[in-house]
Design a protein around this motif. Structure first.
Motif, PDB file in Angstrom:
ATOM      1  N   LYS A   1      19.097 -23.659  13.340  1.00  0.00           N
ATOM      2  CA  LYS A   1      20.359 -24.079  14.001  1.00  0.00           C
ATOM      3  C   LYS A   1      21.568 -22.816  13.368  1.00  0.00           C
ATOM      4  O   LYS A   1      21.499 -22.915  12.002  1.00  0.00           O
ATOM      5  CB  LYS A   1      20.666 -25.447  13.628  1.00  0.00           C
ATOM      6  CG  LYS A   1      21.760 -26.089  14.448  1.00  0.00           C
ATOM      7  CD  LYS A   1      21.741 -27.406  14.258  1.00  0.00           C
ATOM      8  CE  LYS A   1      22.319 -28.221  15.490  1.00  0.00           C
ATOM      9  NZ  LYS A   1      22.167 -29.767  15.561  1.00  0.00           N
TER      10      LYS A   1
ATOM     11  N   TRP B   1      24.299 -21.187  11.586  1.00  0.00           N
ATOM     12  CA  TRP B   1      25.139 -21.382  10.516  1.00  0.00           C
ATOM     13  C   TRP B   1      24.447 -22.186   9.425  1.00  0.00           C
ATOM     14  O   TRP B   1      24.686 -21.862   8.130  1.00  0.00           O
ATOM     15  CB  TRP B   1      26.236 -22.046  10.639  1.00  0.00           C
ATOM     16  CG  TRP B   1      27.298 -21.689  11.793  1.00  0.00           C
ATOM     17  CD1 TRP B   1      27.656 -22.396  12.982  1.00  0.00           C
ATOM     18  CD2 TRP B   1      27.958 -20.414  11.484  1.00  0.00           C
ATOM     19  NE1 TRP B   1      28.531 -21.471  13.534  1.00  0.00           N
ATOM     20  CE2 TRP B   1      28.502 -20.266  12.968  1.00  0.00           C
ATOM     21  CE3 TRP B   1      27.905 -19.272  10.602  1.00  0.00           C
ATOM     22  CZ2 TRP B   1      29.582 -19.369  13.077  1.00  0.00           C
ATOM     23  CZ3 TRP B   1      29.079 -18.361  11.062  1.00  0.00           C
ATOM     24  CH2 TRP B   1      29.750 -18.264  12.152  1.00  0.00           C
ATOM     25  N   ASN B   2      23.255 -22.961   9.577  1.00  0.00           N
ATOM     26  CA  ASN B   2      22.659 -23.761   8.562  1.00  0.00           C
ATOM     27  C   ASN B   2      22.189 -22.822   7.392  1.00  0.00           C
ATOM     28  O   ASN B   2      22.046 -23.105   6.147  1.00  0.00           O
ATOM     29  CB  ASN B   2      21.489 -24.567   9.044  1.00  0.00           C
ATOM     30  CG  ASN B   2      22.115 -25.821   9.582  1.00  0.00           C
ATOM     31  OD1 ASN B   2      23.377 -26.096   9.496  1.00  0.00           O
ATOM     32  ND2 ASN B   2      21.269 -26.732  10.287  1.00  0.00           N
TER      33      ASN B   2
ATOM     34  N   ASP C   1      36.011 -25.474  10.967  1.00  0.00           N
ATOM     35  CA  ASP C   1      36.077 -26.599  10.000  1.00  0.00           C
ATOM     36  C   ASP C   1      35.061 -27.588  10.695  1.00  0.00           C
ATOM     37  O   ASP C   1      34.407 -28.186  10.102  1.00  0.00           O
ATOM     38  CB  ASP C   1      37.465 -27.078  10.038  1.00  0.00           C
ATOM     39  CG  ASP C   1      38.400 -26.010   9.107  1.00  0.00           C
ATOM     40  OD1 ASP C   1      37.709 -25.044   8.263  1.00  0.00           O
ATOM     41  OD2 ASP C   1      39.479 -26.366   8.984  1.00  0.00           O
ATOM     42  N   ALA C   2      35.249 -27.712  12.137  1.00  0.00           N
ATOM     43  CA  ALA C   2      34.686 -28.701  12.657  1.00  0.00           C
ATOM     44  C   ALA C   2      33.086 -28.431  12.550  1.00  0.00           C
ATOM     45  O   ALA C   2      32.333 -29.577  12.146  1.00  0.00           O
ATOM     46  CB  ALA C   2      35.004 -28.944  14.189  1.00  0.00           C
ATOM     47  N   VAL C   3      32.707 -27.354  12.821  1.00  0.00           N
ATOM     48  CA  VAL C   3      31.229 -26.914  12.952  1.00  0.00           C
ATOM     49  C   VAL C   3      30.819 -27.077  11.385  1.00  0.00           C
ATOM     50  O   VAL C   3      29.596 -27.622  11.052  1.00  0.00           O
ATOM     51  CB  VAL C   3      30.939 -25.704  13.669  1.00  0.00           C
ATOM     52  CG1 VAL C   3      29.621 -25.184  13.455  1.00  0.00           C
ATOM     53  CG2 VAL C   3      31.271 -25.463  14.898  1.00  0.00           C
TER      54      VAL C   3
ATOM     55  N   SER D   1      31.949 -29.117   8.988  1.00  0.00           N
ATOM     56  CA  SER D   1      31.747 -30.510   8.725  1.00  0.00           C
ATOM     57  C   SER D   1      30.300 -30.956   9.011  1.00  0.00           C
ATOM     58  O   SER D   1      29.976 -31.743   8.705  1.00  0.00           O
ATOM     59  CB  SER D   1      33.031 -30.935   9.102  1.00  0.00           C
ATOM     60  OG  SER D   1      32.952 -32.595   9.059  1.00  0.00           O
ATOM     61  N   ASP D   2      30.044 -30.542  10.464  1.00  0.00           N
ATOM     62  CA  ASP D   2      28.784 -31.162  11.283  1.00  0.00           C
ATOM     63  C   ASP D   2      27.685 -30.777  10.603  1.00  0.00           C
ATOM     64  O   ASP D   2      26.811 -31.401  10.540  1.00  0.00           O
ATOM     65  CB  ASP D   2      28.929 -30.824  12.763  1.00  0.00           C
ATOM     66  CG  ASP D   2      30.062 -31.459  13.330  1.00  0.00           C
ATOM     67  OD1 ASP D   2      30.726 -32.454  13.125  1.00  0.00           O
ATOM     68  OD2 ASP D   2      30.228 -30.913  14.839  1.00  0.00           O
ATOM     69  N   ARG D   3      27.695 -29.340  10.223  1.00  0.00           N
ATOM     70  CA  ARG D   3      26.484 -28.940   9.583  1.00  0.00           C
ATOM     71  C   ARG D   3      26.371 -29.513   8.249  1.00  0.00           C
ATOM     72  O   ARG D   3      25.098 -29.680   8.104  1.00  0.00           O
ATOM     73  CB  ARG D   3      26.562 -27.291   9.517  1.00  0.00           C
ATOM     74  CG  ARG D   3      26.561 -26.517  11.070  1.00  0.00           C
ATOM     75  CD  ARG D   3      25.241 -26.991  11.737  1.00  0.00           C
ATOM     76  NE  ARG D   3      25.378 -26.159  12.985  1.00  0.00           N
ATOM     77  CZ  ARG D   3      25.717 -26.401  14.162  1.00  0.00           C
ATOM     78  NH1 ARG D   3      26.227 -27.719  14.291  1.00  0.00           N
ATOM     79  NH2 ARG D   3      25.730 -25.637  15.032  1.00  0.00           N
TER      80      ARG D   3
ATOM     81  N   ALA E   1      27.042 -32.440   7.251  1.00  0.00           N
ATOM     82  CA  ALA E   1      26.553 -33.860   7.397  1.00  0.00           C
ATOM     83  C   ALA E   1      25.083 -33.708   7.973  1.00  0.00           C
ATOM     84  O   ALA E   1      24.393 -34.417   7.466  1.00  0.00           O
ATOM     85  CB  ALA E   1      27.422 -34.509   8.520  1.00  0.00           C
ATOM     86  N   GLU E   2      24.769 -32.962   8.548  1.00  0.00           N
ATOM     87  CA  GLU E   2      23.329 -32.666   9.002  1.00  0.00           C
ATOM     88  C   GLU E   2      22.475 -32.302   7.981  1.00  0.00           C
ATOM     89  O   GLU E   2      21.408 -32.947   7.749  1.00  0.00           O
ATOM     90  CB  GLU E   2      23.276 -31.605  10.143  1.00  0.00           C
ATOM     91  CG  GLU E   2      23.691 -32.085  11.450  1.00  0.00           C
ATOM     92  CD  GLU E   2      23.716 -31.006  12.522  1.00  0.00           C
ATOM     93  OE1 GLU E   2      23.133 -29.821  12.179  1.00  0.00           O
ATOM     94  OE2 GLU E   2      24.381 -30.942  13.499  1.00  0.00           O
TER      95      GLU E   2
ATOM     96  N   THR F   1      21.899 -35.202   5.636  1.00  0.00           N
ATOM     97  CA  THR F   1      20.986 -36.155   6.405  1.00  0.00           C
ATOM     98  C   THR F   1      19.607 -35.545   6.311  1.00  0.00           C
ATOM     99  O   THR F   1      18.411 -36.458   6.073  1.00  0.00           O
ATOM    100  CB  THR F   1      21.321 -36.411   7.884  1.00  0.00           C
ATOM    101  OG1 THR F   1      22.430 -36.734   8.022  1.00  0.00           O
ATOM    102  CG2 THR F   1      20.368 -37.386   8.621  1.00  0.00           C
TER     103      THR F   1
END
Length: 113
Positions: A25, A27-28, A54-56, A58-60, A62-63, A66
């Protein structure tokens, strides 16, 4: 009757599929690699991973938390501060990312700018 060329191709290993569902994915890998230098803040990661919004980010983050590769720590302060770091599982993927980078340097042409 001759077999088609695809008859000998085996299904992709489920573990490889799982690994690339996370590492493949966008950026990860760069986030994990950046955290290899140690814990840092959101702003520190945003600076280290050039081009991510920033939004991406933050999402990454969090993923990745998880999946158990990163951990988010809140220091109540004052002032309140949040840092991100690798878990043991996240640290164990760093040699893989290093090897992947070495392979890319040796085998892939640099991206044209």
């Amino acid at each position: 009757m001759t077999e088609s060329p695809d008859a000998e191709i085996s299904a992709c290993d489920a573990a490889v599929t799982l690994a690339f569902s996370v590492l493949g994915k966008r950026w990860n890998g760069m986030i994990l690699s950046s955290l290899g230098a140690g814990a840092t803040t959101f702003v520190g990661l945003r600076r280290a991973v050039s081009g991510i919004s920033d939004a991406v980010l933050s999402d990454r983050l969090a993923e990745l938390a998880t999946t158990g590769l990163t951990v988010r720590t809140v220091d109540a302060g004052p002032p309140v501060s949040v840092s991100y770091d690798l878990t043991d599982a996240g640290r164990r993927v760093l040699p893989v990312l290093d090897q992947l980078g070495a392979w890319a340097r040796e085998n892939l042409a640099p991206a044209e700018r």
